[in-house]
Design a protein around this motif. Structure first.
Motif, PDB file in Angstrom:
ATOM      1  N   GLY A 312      73.279 -24.919  14.970  1.00  0.00           N
ATOM      2  CA  GLY A 312      73.845 -24.611  13.662  1.00  0.00           C
ATOM      3  C   GLY A 312      75.317 -24.815  13.411  1.00  0.00           C
ATOM      4  N   PRO A 313      76.217 -24.645  14.392  1.00  0.00           N
ATOM      5  CA  PRO A 313      77.636 -24.755  14.057  1.00  0.00           C
ATOM      6  C   PRO A 313      78.007 -26.161  13.612  1.00  0.00           C
ATOM      7  N   GLY A 314      79.004 -26.251  12.719  1.00  0.00           N
ATOM      8  CA  GLY A 314      79.428 -27.558  12.223  1.00  0.00           C
ATOM      9  C   GLY A 314      79.904 -28.481  13.319  1.00  0.00           C
ATOM     10  N   THR A 315      80.321 -27.909  14.445  1.00  0.00           N
ATOM     11  CA  THR A 315      80.777 -28.700  15.588  1.00  0.00           C
ATOM     12  C   THR A 315      79.717 -29.687  16.055  1.00  0.00           C
ATOM     13  N   CYS A 316      78.442 -29.357  15.826  1.00  0.00           N
ATOM     14  CA  CYS A 316      77.374 -30.199  16.373  1.00  0.00           C
ATOM     15  C   CYS A 316      77.150 -31.485  15.587  1.00  0.00           C
ATOM     16  N   LYS A 336      67.420 -37.375  23.190  1.00  0.00           N
ATOM     17  CA  LYS A 336      66.750 -36.547  22.193  1.00  0.00           C
ATOM     18  C   LYS A 336      67.707 -35.510  21.615  1.00  0.00           C
ATOM     19  N   ILE A 337      67.501 -35.234  20.326  1.00  0.00           N
ATOM     20  CA  ILE A 337      68.307 -34.241  19.617  1.00  0.00           C
ATOM     21  C   ILE A 337      67.422 -33.044  19.297  1.00  0.00           C
ATOM     22  N   ILE A 338      67.789 -31.877  19.812  1.00  0.00           N
ATOM     23  CA  ILE A 338      67.043 -30.641  19.579  1.00  0.00           C
ATOM     24  C   ILE A 338      67.908 -29.738  18.705  1.00  0.00           C
ATOM     25  N   TYR A 339      67.384 -29.354  17.560  1.00  0.00           N
ATOM     26  CA  TYR A 339      68.155 -28.498  16.651  1.00  0.00           C
ATOM     27  C   TYR A 339      67.400 -27.198  16.405  1.00  0.00           C
ATOM     28  N   ILE A 340      68.080 -26.068  16.602  1.00  0.00           N
ATOM     29  CA  ILE A 340      67.493 -24.745  16.348  1.00  0.00           C
ATOM     30  C   ILE A 340      68.293 -24.077  15.240  1.00  0.00           C
ATOM     31  N   GLU A 341      67.641 -23.755  14.147  1.00  0.00           N
ATOM     32  CA  GLU A 341      68.347 -23.075  13.054  1.00  0.00           C
ATOM     33  C   GLU A 341      68.676 -21.651  13.463  1.00  0.00           C
ATOM     34  N   SER A 342      69.836 -21.186  13.053  1.00  0.00           N
ATOM     35  CA  SER A 342      70.305 -19.857  13.437  1.00  0.00           C
ATOM     36  C   SER A 342      69.377 -18.759  12.928  1.00  0.00           C
ATOM     37  N   ASP A 348      67.080 -19.911   3.530  1.00  0.00           N
ATOM     38  CA  ASP A 348      67.460 -21.296   3.263  1.00  0.00           C
ATOM     39  C   ASP A 348      68.133 -21.888   4.488  1.00  0.00           C
ATOM     40  N   LEU A 349      68.015 -23.203   4.638  1.00  0.00           N
ATOM     41  CA  LEU A 349      68.638 -23.880   5.770  1.00  0.00           C
ATOM     42  C   LEU A 349      70.152 -23.900   5.625  1.00  0.00           C
ATOM     43  N   SER A 350      70.833 -23.925   6.751  1.00  0.00           N
ATOM     44  CA  SER A 350      72.280 -24.106   6.741  1.00  0.00           C
ATOM     45  C   SER A 350      72.601 -25.549   6.343  1.00  0.00           C
ATOM     46  N   LEU A 351      73.878 -25.808   6.050  1.00  0.00           N
ATOM     47  CA  LEU A 351      74.279 -27.185   5.716  1.00  0.00           C
ATOM     48  C   LEU A 351      73.994 -28.110   6.891  1.00  0.00           C
ATOM     49  N   SER A 352      74.284 -27.650   8.106  1.00  0.00           N
ATOM     50  CA  SER A 352      73.983 -28.463   9.302  1.00  0.00           C
ATOM     51  C   SER A 352      72.487 -28.736   9.389  1.00  0.00           C
ATOM     52  N   GLY A 353      71.673 -27.693   9.130  1.00  0.00           N
ATOM     53  CA  GLY A 353      70.225 -27.859   9.192  1.00  0.00           C
ATOM     54  C   GLY A 353      69.703 -28.834   8.155  1.00  0.00           C
TER      55      GLY A 353
END
Length: 389
Positions: A312-316, A336-342, A348-353
């Motif tokens: 989730g952090p914008g750093t990613c 592979k890119i693994i993304y876990i929403e906070s 609602d999804l975060s901007l990163s999500g």
């Protein structure tokens, strides 16, 4: 026996909460409930503490144990707040997911105070959700006194405790599912209820063991993002996903402290500029993101990770873009890119999500409400702490 209240704002600045707790009015309210001592972690407080003393273990030990006299102490930061939470009888916390989870894991009643001045106030989503489920008592600074006076007794009587078996199962589920993304386990036989001969099983085990280790890059955000990530990694097989490189923003000292507490090995830590600071305008963030992207590309091209795990952090975002470029140039086409929403994202999804759902190889949300909000072709709902279905 002295009953202790612990107040924490985590890594944030939350002056409104500190102003409310450093007050004789609150001291008197808490005394009525039998609490006679308070320790306040003030964070980056910009005001002046008026009614509490600087924290000193010797002074606290010498302070009155009377239940009719209230003693209050404060400090700014410490690498770990675990001991304070363990030794408290009531926690008053900001609405960060990390502080909430630590409170619940320590089986402590938690009054969660939402910062109602935040623009993108997803903290309120989590606080309201957990308050409705009776895990915590949610309020805001202006209502803190009233909430304690009118709702604390009922909350203490009816509060729901964290079921640790849920998050242990969820941690294992995440670890197994992560391995499955790389086909490191033989699930087809289980799904088809076929019996595997001992010789075939041995061959499969040999094949799995002979697979190369997967260079893993884990992106840490500040506060709750980092706390959640270490929960997620708890049961991940370090024999398969190794070495792990932790990437964090260059001004994130708290996550660095957390790494040293959680990872007893010799952790590899890399730092990049933060792409966007809290409260920074979107216009200015264009330039800081470009700088972060440059450093991210240097790091990714040097490390060439097999997997990038972020939550989730914008750093990613610049790191994910760099991995995509790595694929496009055929330098590491199977990364592979693994993304876990906070956990804090309930409705609602975060901007990163919202951005990364389209490029993640595996997209994980923690609340079922978000399943209908994502367009990802490979999405799972794994909540580490709470029964969601």
């Amino acid at each position: 026996m002295t009953k202790i209240v612990f107040v924490t704002v985590g890594t944030t600045k939350f002056d409104d909460l500190i102003d409310k707790v450093d007050s004789p009015k609150l001291f008197n309210i808490l005394l009525k409930y039998g609490y006679s001592k308070m320790i306040i972690q003030i964070g980056n407080y910009s005001g002046t503490i008026q009614n509490s003393l600087p924290f000193c273990e010797v002074d606290i030990a010498k302070s009155s144990s009377s239940t009719t006299v209230f003693n209050s102490f404060y400090f700014d930061y410490k690498p770990s707040l675990s001991e304070f939470m363990k030794n408290s009888d009531l926690i008053i916390s900001h609405a960060g997911s990390g502080s909430i989870l630590e409170s619940l894991e320590n089986n402590k009643p938690c009054i969660c105070v939402v910062n109602d001045k935040l623009m993108d106030n997803h903290q309120k989503e989590l606080a309201d959700k957990l308050s409705n489920l009776s895990y915590i008592l949610s309020t805001k600074p202006s209502s803190l006194y009233e909430t304690i006076e009118t709702k604390l007794n009922e909350y203490l009587k009816n509060r729901v405790y964290l079921d640790k078996s849920i998050h242990q199962k969820a941690q294992q589920h995440f670890a197994t599912s992560l391995s499955n993304q790389f086909k490191l386990t033989n699930n087809n036989n289980n799904n088809n209820n076929k019996t595997t001969s001992s010789s075939t099983a041995a061959a499969t085990a040999t094949t799995t063991k002979s697979k190369k280790q997967l260079k893993t890059m884990v992106v840490l955000g500040s506060g709750g993002h980092t706390t959640e990530m270490f929960y997620l990694l708890k049961k991940v097989d370090r024999n398969k996903f190794s070495p792990i490189t932790y990437v964090l923003a260059d001004n994130d000292k708290r996550s660095e402290d957390k790494i040293k507490i959680e990872d007893s090995s010799s952790p590899i830590i890399k730092k990049i500029p933060r792409s966007r600071n809290v409260g920074q305008s979107f216009f200015k963030s264009i330039f800081t993101t470009l700088i972060a992207l440059f450093y991210s590309m240097l790091l990714i091209f040097k490390e060439t990770p097999d997997t990038l795990i972020c939550n989730g952090p914008g750093t990613c975002v610049p790191l994910v873009v760099s991995v995509l470029l790595l694929r496009w140039l055929r330098i590491k086409k199977d990364s592979k890119i693994i993304y876990i929403e906070s956990l804090a994202r309930v409705n609602d999804l975060s901007l990163s999500g919202k951005i990364l759902q389209h490029v993640s190889d595996w997209f994980v949300v923690q609340w079922p409400e978000l399943l209908s909000k994502t367009d990802s072709s490979n999405v799972s709902c794994i909540n580490l702490f709470f029964e969601t279905f």
